[in-house]
Design an enzyme around this catalytic site. Structure first.
Site, mmCIF file in Angstrom:
data_model
loop_
_atom_site.group_PDB
_atom_site.id
_atom_site.type_symbol
_atom_site.label_atom_id
_atom_site.label_comp_id
_atom_site.label_asym_id
_atom_site.label_seq_id
_atom_site.Cartn_x
_atom_site.Cartn_y
_atom_site.Cartn_z
ATOM 1 N N CYS A 353 86.182 75.677 59.798
ATOM 2 C CA CYS A 353 84.855 75.339 60.942
ATOM 3 C C CYS A 353 83.513 74.979 60.071
ATOM 4 C CB CYS A 353 85.180 76.542 61.084
ATOM 5 S SG CYS A 353 83.397 77.149 62.645
ATOM 6 N N VAL A 354 82.920 76.302 59.825
ATOM 7 C CA VAL A 354 81.647 75.798 59.150
ATOM 8 C C VAL A 354 81.217 75.529 58.013
ATOM 9 C CG1 VAL A 354 79.917 76.210 61.329
ATOM 10 C CG2 VAL A 354 80.511 77.765 59.851
#
Length: 619
Positions: A353-354
């Protein structure tokens, strides 16, 4: 005059029949006794007093503590868009026509059948219902026409309003999406299953328990208001290091921003090149180390891989100046630390993800500096670099919302409960209202569910970096603009990256949509392998082979579009983890003995503490 009287009678009769059927439904629910007799069997004044006492105690406590803003209040984290006044008139006309047509069908198929045979019809002879929704799966919603008409009318109106919102004209696509999202949130909130008096299942439970479900539900509600967060699971069911995040290992390195965990080998030999996992700092790392049967980390260790994972510290006031540069520097520092610790030239990396977004920037910086050989490969779990098609989270990043986030971060960090509320709002029907019914109305006990426990284990974020992330990446999409951003004094250009990469996307991902993740294949220069997994942002990643669930698609990663990839892809059943492992071995399958510092905490190896470490437990 006669015509008017006949018309009035015609209009009144269906509604009179409807209310007659409601009475009939109540009589069926209560059995042979009247509703009054059924309720008379309970000391409802005592129930009311207990509810009142619970609530007054809570109010007094809040007044004394003066807690101020509460992340549990949806008004704190969601701003509804403007009304439907700007909708396309033709779209509204078409929607109105459909509404009238569907209304007539409902009256004829549901209410009409109820008036002609409600008292004699068997349950399995109920009329076919045009609208399906699992919120109304209980037979109580279909067994009597009154409740069938109620929930079918709601679903029909919900479809009408969401259609009008989607057909808005004269506004930007972003505001149209915001309106559609806000409208969906509103109709989800107004569902009849969310209210005691319009939910036959809750009514029945209230009669059966003599109101104890409401008292228990009030206790649940007050507990959630006190902690400022909706509870999804039994908080006492899991303990980190025992039945969650329990894969054996040691914390081998620590900074003010992260701890580095190395896991103990279970095989005699391991791949020569170790793997560092960078999980998102917006969540706890143990999403990849849930119960043993679901743990990606445990599985990878059992495949003969030396695994390291970064455990990010939950932000506090001391981290008010932390920015993106600090997370990128931390990734580069962790890479160098592992290389030095194990005396290896390079490492494999995984970014979730991030943290995958940050890993992409890290690779670009290493290439710009001529240090790209430190990373042998990069795997991306549901990560985005191009945010043009980044999905529902874009509804929370206009100027007004960014300003509101800033006001919620007075101490230099954003309380993780606000972020949890935002993610819950993306799936409000499943992650908010479902639990309102179960926890507050039905008074059910909380389930013991590891994934939901992790979901509620919130992490605070450095406010400055979080704001920059939303503005520079989500809103302005600068990461895919060469040299538009820099970190640690080095401009970022993703087109420089030649590292072999494996990109995983989730077919049903609502946080990092597959279309958005796919775009990563267009920005790197090196060899790129794309794979589409079944399910979403979490289950699409955490899918162990033993579970035998879902599927994945492999195909031409150089296809011009995601649709073209899917059209030509081959579907394979089950977990994609073994497929990824084959890709990793194809890069380099050299092995070394699992001795020395490959076994953390062994003779002569100084470590800090046992996994999962202190940082993951800090609140």
């Amino acid at each position: 005059m006669a015509d008017r009287t006949d018309s009035t009678t015609t209009m009144e009769s269906p509604f009179a029949a409807f209310f007659d059927m409601q009475g009939e439904a109540m009589r069926e629910m209560f059995g042979d006794v009247s509703p009054q007799d059924a309720f008379a069997g309970t000391d409802w004044s005592s129930v009311a007093n207990r509810l009142q006492a619970l609530w007054l105690d809570f109010v007094r406590e809040q007044s004394a503590q003066a807690m101020g803003s509460n992340p549990f209040d949806p008004a704190q984290w969601m701003t509804l868009a403007k009304g439907l006044s700007q909708a396309d008139p033709m779209a509204v006309f078409a929607a109105n026509q459909k509404l009238v047509h569907d209304s007539v069908d409902l009256w004829q198929n549901v209410l009409g059948a109820g008036m002609t045979g409600a008292k004699t019809r068997e349950a399995d002879e109920a009329p076919a219902l045009p609208h399906k929704d699992r919120r109304f799966a209980d037979p109580a919603w279909r067994d009597h026409p009154a409740y069938a008409l109620l929930h079918q009318t709601y679903l029909m109106l919900a479809e009408y309003f969401t259609t009008v919102a989607r057909e808005m004209s004269g506004v930007s696509p972003e505001h149209k999406q915001q309106l559609a999202f806000a409208t969906q949130a509103l109709v989800d909130a107004m569902s009849p299953d969310n209210f005691l008096l319009t939910n036959p299942v809750v009514l029945q439970r209230t009669i059966e328990t003599k109101g104890d479900n409401l008292v228990k539900g009030m206790k649940h509600l007050i507990n959630d208001l006190q902690k400022g967060q909706l509870t999804h699971t039994d908080a006492d069911a899991f303990t980190l290091g025992e039945n969650l995040a329990a894969t054996p290992g040691k914390v081998v390195h620590e900074t003010p921003l992260y701890q580095l965990i190395q896991y103990s080998p279970t095989t005699d030999k391991v791949l020569a090149t170790p793997i560092i996992i960078f999980p998102p700092w917006i969540n706890r790392f143990y999403i990849l180390d849930l119960t043993p049967k679901k743990s990606f980390i445990r599985w990878a260790v059992e495949q003969g891989i030396t695994i390291f994972v970064v455990s990010w510290k939950s932000a506090d006031a001391s981290m008010k100046d932390v920015i993106w540069d600090d997370y990128i520097r931390s990734q580069m520092e962790a890479i160098d630390h592992v290389r030095a610790r194990l005396d290896v030239p390079a490492v494999h990396t995984i970014g979730y993800c991030v943290a995958g977004t940050t890993l992409a920037a890290t690779l670009a910086i290493l290439h710009r500096r001529g240090e790209q050989d430190k990373v042998a490969s990069a795997t991306f779990f549901t990560a985005q670099v191009d945010f043009e098609k980044s999905g529902d989270l874009k509804h929370f990043i206009d100027d007004g919302q960014l300003s509101a986030i800033g006001k919620l971060s007075k101490d230099g960090y954003l309380d993780g409960r606000y972020l949890a509320a935002t993610f819950n709002a993306l799936r409000g029907k499943d992650l908010i209202w479902n639990y309102v019914v179960n926890n507050y109305l039905l008074g059910q006990d909380y389930p013991a569910f590891d994934l939901l426990h992790w979901n509620g284990d919130v992490t605070n974020l450095p406010a400055k970096w979080h704001s920059d992330y939303l503005r520079d990446l989500y809103r302005d999409n600068k990461l895919v603009q060469p040299d538009a951003l820099s970190a640690d004094g080095t401009p970022i250009d993703l087109t420089l990256v030649e590292t072999p990469v494996f990109i995983q996307a989730g077919k049903e991902d609502h946080i990092a949509p597959a279309e958005s993740v796919w775009r990563m294949t267009r920005h790197f220069k090196g060899d790129t392998t794309f794979m589409l997994a079944g399910s979403g942002h979490i289950a699409g990643v955490v899918n162990p082979p033993e579970a035998g669930k879902y599927q994945y698609w492999v195909g031409d990663s150089s296809a011009p579009t995601l649709k073209a990839f899917v059209d030509g892809a081959t579907e394979r059943p089950g977990s994609w983890w073994p497929h990824w492992l084959e890709w990793l071995h194809a890069l380099d399958d050299a092995t070394v003995p699992a001795t020395g510092k490959r076994k953390p905490g062994g003779k002569g190896d100084t470590v800090i503490e046992d996994a999962p470490g202190r940082y993951v437990k800090s609140r």
